[in-house]
Structures are given as C-alpha cells and as structure tokens.
Design a protein around this motif. Sequence first.
Motif, PDB file in Angstrom:
ATOM      1  N   PRO A 107       0.818  -1.215   0.000  1.00 28.10           N
ATOM      2  CA  PRO A 107       0.000   0.000   0.000  1.00 28.10           C
ATOM      3  C   PRO A 107       0.857   1.273   0.000  1.00 28.10           C
ATOM      4  CG  PRO A 107      -0.944  -1.602   1.501  1.00 28.10           C
ATOM      5  CD  PRO A 107       0.383  -2.154   1.049  1.00 28.10           C
ATOM      6  N   ALA A 108       2.003   1.266   0.681  1.00 26.37           N
ATOM      7  CA  ALA A 108       2.859   2.452   0.731  1.00 26.37           C
ATOM      8  C   ALA A 108       3.409   2.791  -0.654  1.00 26.37           C
ATOM      9  CB  ALA A 108       4.014   2.231   1.716  1.00 26.37           C
ATOM     10  N   LEU A 109       3.858   1.793  -1.386  1.00 26.50           N
ATOM     11  CA  LEU A 109       4.377   2.027  -2.739  1.00 26.50           C
ATOM     12  C   LEU A 109       3.274   2.552  -3.655  1.00 26.50           C
ATOM     13  CD1 LEU A 109       6.475   1.850  -5.006  1.00 26.50           C
ATOM     14  CD2 LEU A 109       5.888  -0.581  -5.231  1.00 26.50           C
ATOM     15  N   ILE A 110       2.111   1.928  -3.587  1.00 24.68           N
ATOM     16  CA  ILE A 110       1.008   2.338  -4.451  1.00 24.68           C
ATOM     17  C   ILE A 110       0.538   3.753  -4.101  1.00 24.68           C
ATOM     18  CG2 ILE A 110      -1.357   1.806  -5.144  1.00 24.68           C
ATOM     19  CD1 ILE A 110      -0.572  -1.202  -4.649  1.00 24.68           C
ATOM     20  N   ARG A 111       0.426   4.047  -2.805  1.00 26.42           N
ATOM     21  CA  ARG A 111       0.010   5.396  -2.380  1.00 26.42           C
ATOM     22  C   ARG A 111       1.011   6.428  -2.902  1.00 26.42           C
ATOM     23  NH1 ARG A 111      -3.585   7.107   0.678  1.00 26.42           N
ATOM     24  NH2 ARG A 111      -3.958   5.134   1.721  1.00 26.42           N
ATOM     25  N   SER A 112       2.286   6.126  -2.825  1.00 23.95           N
ATOM     26  CA  SER A 112       3.308   7.049  -3.322  1.00 23.95           C
ATOM     27  C   SER A 112       3.130   7.291  -4.822  1.00 23.95           C
ATOM     28  CB  SER A 112       4.704   6.481  -3.043  1.00 23.95           C
ATOM     29  OG  SER A 112       5.690   7.275  -3.659  1.00 23.95           O
ATOM     30  N   ARG A 113       2.864   6.248  -5.561  1.00 24.58           N
ATOM     31  CA  ARG A 113       2.640   6.400  -6.999  1.00 24.58           C
ATOM     32  C   ARG A 113       1.424   7.275  -7.274  1.00 24.58           C
ATOM     33  NH1 ARG A 113       3.393   0.448  -9.754  1.00 24.58           N
ATOM     34  NH2 ARG A 113       5.645   0.251  -9.433  1.00 24.58           N
ATOM     35  N   LEU A 114       0.348   7.032  -6.547  1.00 26.95           N
ATOM     36  CA  LEU A 114      -0.875   7.812  -6.753  1.00 26.95           C
ATOM     37  C   LEU A 114      -0.665   9.286  -6.393  1.00 26.95           C
ATOM     38  CD1 LEU A 114      -3.579   5.329  -5.394  1.00 26.95           C
ATOM     39  CD2 LEU A 114      -3.250   6.036  -7.776  1.00 26.95           C
ATOM     40  N   GLN A 115       0.107   9.535  -5.344  1.00 30.82           N
ATOM     41  CA  GLN A 115       0.354  10.912  -4.924  1.00 30.82           C
ATOM     42  C   GLN A 115       1.180  11.677  -5.957  1.00 30.82           C
ATOM     43  OE1 GLN A 115       2.045   9.989  -1.085  1.00 30.82           O
ATOM     44  NE2 GLN A 115       0.123  10.403  -0.028  1.00 30.82           N
ATOM     45  N   HIS A 116       1.988  10.976  -6.721  1.00 31.25           N
ATOM     46  CA  HIS A 116       2.847  11.621  -7.711  1.00 31.25           C
ATOM     47  C   HIS A 116       2.259  11.582  -9.122  1.00 31.25           C
ATOM     48  CE1 HIS A 116       5.680  10.882  -4.383  1.00 31.25           C
ATOM     49  NE2 HIS A 116       6.123  12.070  -4.749  1.00 31.25           N
ATOM     50  N   ARG A 117       1.091  10.986  -9.279  1.00 31.79           N
ATOM     51  CA  ARG A 117       0.464  10.890 -10.597  1.00 31.79           C
ATOM     52  C   ARG A 117      -0.345  12.153 -10.859  1.00 31.79           C
ATOM     53  NH1 ARG A 117      -3.094   5.631 -12.071  1.00 31.79           N
ATOM     54  NH2 ARG A 117      -4.515   6.458 -10.524  1.00 31.79           N
ATOM     55  N   THR A 118      -0.246  12.644 -12.078  1.00 26.13           N
ATOM     56  CA  THR A 118      -1.012  13.837 -12.447  1.00 26.13           C
ATOM     57  C   THR A 118      -1.958  13.497 -13.598  1.00 26.13           C
ATOM     58  OG1 THR A 118       0.701  14.524 -14.006  1.00 26.13           O
ATOM     59  CG2 THR A 118       0.840  15.412 -11.767  1.00 26.13           C
ATOM     60  N   GLY A 119      -3.039  14.252 -13.677  1.00 30.01           N
ATOM     61  CA  GLY A 119      -3.966  14.119 -14.788  1.00 30.01           C
ATOM     62  C   GLY A 119      -4.850  12.886 -14.756  1.00 30.01           C
ATOM     63  N   HIS A 120      -5.030  12.294 -13.604  1.00 31.42           N
ATOM     64  CA  HIS A 120      -5.902  11.119 -13.494  1.00 31.42           C
ATOM     65  C   HIS A 120      -6.930  11.385 -12.408  1.00 31.42           C
ATOM     66  CE1 HIS A 120      -7.225   6.945 -13.005  1.00 31.42           C
ATOM     67  NE2 HIS A 120      -6.646   6.695 -14.158  1.00 31.42           N
ATOM     68  N   TYR A 121      -8.163  10.913 -12.648  1.00 27.76           N
ATOM     69  CA  TYR A 121      -9.236  11.190 -11.688  1.00 27.76           C
ATOM     70  C   TYR A 121      -9.114  10.377 -10.407  1.00 27.76           C
ATOM     71  CZ  TYR A 121     -11.147   6.991 -13.892  1.00 27.76           C
ATOM     72  OH  TYR A 121     -11.310   5.734 -14.399  1.00 27.76           O
ATOM     73  N   MET A 122      -8.402   9.274 -10.438  1.00 22.63           N
ATOM     74  CA  MET A 122      -8.286   8.430  -9.248  1.00 22.63           C
ATOM     75  C   MET A 122      -7.156   8.953  -8.372  1.00 22.63           C
ATOM     76  SD  MET A 122      -9.588   5.913  -7.650  1.00 22.63           S
ATOM     77  CE  MET A 122     -10.200   4.405  -8.319  1.00 22.63           C
ATOM     78  N   LYS A 123      -7.531   9.438  -7.214  1.00 21.90           N
ATOM     79  CA  LYS A 123      -6.568  10.060  -6.304  1.00 21.90           C
ATOM     80  C   LYS A 123      -6.179   9.099  -5.185  1.00 21.90           C
ATOM     81  CE  LYS A 123      -7.058  13.903  -8.588  1.00 21.90           C
ATOM     82  NZ  LYS A 123      -6.597  13.747  -9.927  1.00 21.90           N
ATOM     83  N   ALA A 124      -5.112   9.450  -4.494  1.00 14.51           N
ATOM     84  CA  ALA A 124      -4.560   8.585  -3.446  1.00 14.51           C
ATOM     85  C   ALA A 124      -5.569   8.279  -2.335  1.00 14.51           C
ATOM     86  CB  ALA A 124      -3.303   9.217  -2.852  1.00 14.51           C
ATOM     87  N   ASP A 125      -6.497   9.212  -2.071  1.00 10.21           N
ATOM     88  CA  ASP A 125      -7.450   8.970  -0.984  1.00 10.21           C
ATOM     89  C   ASP A 125      -8.474   7.890  -1.320  1.00 10.21           C
ATOM     90  OD1 ASP A 125      -8.782  10.560  -2.813  1.00 10.21           O
ATOM     91  OD2 ASP A 125      -9.554  11.980  -1.337  1.00 10.21           O
ATOM     92  N   MET A 126      -8.497   7.434  -2.578  1.00 10.03           N
ATOM     93  CA  MET A 126      -9.398   6.348  -2.968  1.00 10.03           C
ATOM     94  C   MET A 126      -8.751   4.968  -2.779  1.00 10.03           C
ATOM     95  SD  MET A 126     -12.296   7.618  -4.038  1.00 10.03           S
ATOM     96  CE  MET A 126     -12.976   6.329  -5.051  1.00 10.03           C
ATOM     97  N   LEU A 127      -7.459   4.941  -2.489  1.00 13.96           N
ATOM     98  CA  LEU A 127      -6.751   3.665  -2.381  1.00 13.96           C
ATOM     99  C   LEU A 127      -7.332   2.773  -1.288  1.00 13.96           C
ATOM    100  CD1 LEU A 127      -4.503   1.751  -3.220  1.00 13.96           C
ATOM    101  CD2 LEU A 127      -2.955   3.016  -1.695  1.00 13.96           C
TER     102      LEU A 127
END
Length: 179
Positions: A107-127
């Motif tokens: 989960p930590a790796l995936i959350r980090s990826r989501l936090q650094h992703r731009t232009g996508h509707y799925m945000k880290a708080d949905m993980l």
Amino acid sequence: MPKIVVVMGVAGSGKTTVGMMVADAMHCAFLEGDSLHSAANVEKMSHGIPLTDADRAPWLAAIHSRLLDAYRHRQSMVVGCSALKQSYRTVLADGIPITWVYLKGSPALIRSRLQHRTGHYMKADMLASQLEALEEPSDALIVDISHSPGAIVEQILAELRGPTHADIAGSTDRRKGDA
C-alpha cells in the motif's frame, strides 16, 4: 492461438503501463478498461466517491463485450482493468479463457505512486476503498510491482510463453537429483 490477458490490480499498480507494454510485445490491441467508465462514474471517482457494484455493472459489461468480440474474432487482446472482486472477474470471463495478471504491491508504494500521478481522476485517498474491496485472485500470475516495468513485462511474457524445452528438461533433471 489468441490470448486474452487482463492486467488487474488497484489504482496505481501499473495496469496501463504494464498492459500497454505487454500488448506491444504481443503485437495486439490494448484496452484501457477505465476508458469505458461512464461520465457519471468518472465524476464520482474524481470527487473521491467509491463506486458501487451497481455503478460498475455496465462498465464490466462493456469490457466483457470487447473481450468477447476479440475472442470470437480470434484476436489477442490485453486489457487493463482493476477487476477487484471475484464476482467482477466472473463477469469478465464469462465464456472467455482469460489469463489473469495481478499486479501486487505494498500500500505504501502504491500510495506514493498515486500521490505523484497527475492528470488522473483516481486520487490517493481512494486507495483505501480499493484495498478494502480487493479480493486477491487465486488463479492469476502474481507479479511484484516493486520491480521495473521492463522486468515485470519480461516475467509476464515468460509466463505467457510457458515453459521452454530447456525449462522442462531442467526441471526433470532437478527432480531426478532430488530423488
């Protein structure tokens, strides 16, 4: 023989990146499952509202339709789709032999990826809601996403090709040595 491959996992696991690379290596089409979400679903997710099974039903049906069309036309296809629950995978696989590839990571790796992703509707708080909904598959190739995309793709392609003659001979030799 055509292959239908579904690259699955939670948001941020690398489904699109890996799926596109696998499709390219297989010389076949790649379908981004998220592209078939309704505008209403995208709107909900962009506001941090998890989808319900009822929200997902038409989306899963649309992906299944595309998979079935490829299969009936004897065309290989790679699809990136979260397919978080077994019931979703059952809908997708109805009448289709699917090779499931589960991209698994911490989960930590995936959350980090989501936090650094731009232009996508799925945000880290949905993980958290995705991890809660996830029912890990028992019939999938499980791939550790901490490796590079290239290494992940090589592992997937090796599995799709199956054991080579040398692999079979080597495993036979090892069994003899263990006896």
